[in-house]
Design a protein around this motif. Sequence first.
Motif, PDB file in Angstrom:
ATOM      1  N   VAL A  44       6.701  -8.233  -5.297  1.00  0.00           N
ATOM      2  CA  VAL A  44       6.705  -8.219  -3.824  1.00  0.00           C
ATOM      3  C   VAL A  44       8.144  -8.179  -3.305  1.00  0.00           C
ATOM      4  N   VAL A  45       9.003  -9.000  -3.900  1.00  0.00           N
ATOM      5  CA  VAL A  45      10.410  -9.020  -3.469  1.00  0.00           C
ATOM      6  C   VAL A  45      11.051  -7.653  -3.735  1.00  0.00           C
ATOM      7  N   GLY A  46      10.673  -7.023  -4.856  1.00  0.00           N
ATOM      8  CA  GLY A  46      11.184  -5.686  -5.172  1.00  0.00           C
ATOM      9  C   GLY A  46      10.771  -4.666  -4.113  1.00  0.00           C
ATOM     10  N   ILE A  47       9.539  -4.784  -3.643  1.00  0.00           N
ATOM     11  CA  ILE A  47       9.043  -3.866  -2.615  1.00  0.00           C
ATOM     12  C   ILE A  47       9.779  -4.093  -1.290  1.00  0.00           C
ATOM     13  N   VAL A  48      10.013  -5.364  -0.943  1.00  0.00           N
ATOM     14  CA  VAL A  48      10.782  -5.676   0.275  1.00  0.00           C
ATOM     15  C   VAL A  48      12.209  -5.128   0.123  1.00  0.00           C
ATOM     16  N   ARG A  72       0.842  -1.220   0.000  1.00  0.00           N
ATOM     17  CA  ARG A  72       0.000   0.000   0.000  1.00  0.00           C
ATOM     18  C   ARG A  72       0.868   1.258   0.000  1.00  0.00           C
ATOM     19  N   ALA A  73       1.960   1.237   0.788  1.00  0.00           N
ATOM     20  CA  ALA A  73       2.846   2.408   0.863  1.00  0.00           C
ATOM     21  C   ALA A  73       3.539   2.655  -0.480  1.00  0.00           C
ATOM     22  N   ALA A  74       3.978   1.562  -1.126  1.00  0.00           N
ATOM     23  CA  ALA A  74       4.667   1.706  -2.420  1.00  0.00           C
ATOM     24  C   ALA A  74       3.711   2.232  -3.484  1.00  0.00           C
ATOM     25  N   VAL A  75       2.456   1.750  -3.432  1.00  0.00           N
ATOM     26  CA  VAL A  75       1.435   2.225  -4.380  1.00  0.00           C
ATOM     27  C   VAL A  75       1.182   3.710  -4.140  1.00  0.00           C
ATOM     28  N   ALA A  76       1.021   4.085  -2.844  1.00  0.00           N
ATOM     29  CA  ALA A  76       0.756   5.488  -2.497  1.00  0.00           C
ATOM     30  C   ALA A  76       1.921   6.387  -2.903  1.00  0.00           C
ATOM     31  N   ALA A  77       3.146   5.879  -2.749  1.00  0.00           N
ATOM     32  CA  ALA A  77       4.335   6.684  -3.065  1.00  0.00           C
ATOM     33  C   ALA A  77       4.592   6.746  -4.575  1.00  0.00           C
ATOM     34  N   GLY A  78       3.923   5.859  -5.319  1.00  0.00           N
ATOM     35  CA  GLY A  78       4.086   5.858  -6.780  1.00  0.00           C
ATOM     36  C   GLY A  78       5.481   5.423  -7.227  1.00  0.00           C
ATOM     37  N   THR A  79       6.131   4.559  -6.431  1.00  0.00           N
ATOM     38  CA  THR A  79       7.455   4.046  -6.838  1.00  0.00           C
ATOM     39  C   THR A  79       7.264   3.139  -8.060  1.00  0.00           C
ATOM     40  N   PRO A  80       8.351   2.893  -8.824  1.00  0.00           N
ATOM     41  CA  PRO A  80       8.195   2.020 -10.005  1.00  0.00           C
ATOM     42  C   PRO A  80       7.550   0.673  -9.659  1.00  0.00           C
ATOM     43  N   VAL A  81       8.030   0.060  -8.559  1.00  0.00           N
ATOM     44  CA  VAL A  81       7.455  -1.236  -8.171  1.00  0.00           C
ATOM     45  C   VAL A  81       6.014  -1.054  -7.703  1.00  0.00           C
TER      46      VAL A  81
END
Length: 200
Positions: free
Chosen positions: A64-68, A36-45
């Motif tokens: 998922v591994v990219g987000i971790v 959810r945080a990565a989606v909100a931040a709009g990171t590539p992953v």
Amino acid sequence: MRIILLGPPGAGKGTQSERIVERFRIPQLSTGDMLRAAVAAGTPVGLQAKSVMESGGLVPDAVVVGIVADRIEEPDAKRGFILDGFPRTVDQAIALDRMLTEKGLSLSTVVEFKVDEDALVGRIAKRAEETAARGQAVRKDDTPEVFKTRLAAYRRQTAPLSAYYEKTGMLRTVDGMKPIDAVTLEVMSVLEPHAEAAHS
């Protein structure tokens, strides 16, 4: 200190995570929160994950591994972290090992909460009854029927992880049916040596 907590839903991982966070000052990383945080931040992953989630699909392991991988670069995770809810499958465990190796890191230990599944179903039913008695809404996944489905899914997907980590010599088990404080003592006795090694 980099640790993974394994155990079926309702085994007490959340409660023990809070105590580990407090004791060792390392963050608990929940893949759901990180996604959810990565989606909100709009990171590539995060953007990759967003399109999959919006179509109702399961986010691929690589994402998922990219987000971790991104999350453990943050300052609060430098001293270590707790992974709860990830990896869920042996494939994810292999991908996680590979990613950590690329960063020159490795896991410290994997703690599995051993529980009696019939007793867990009883525990959940009791929790639902107490919640209803207080006039609060019962969580949808707190009904015995839904809970049994979640347990079955856990056994199918995640239980093979025990064998995987046992082979690597990483796995330590604790008795999740003991009173909460007794479980904490067991967990801490597994983790303390790793904390000392990290500081020495």
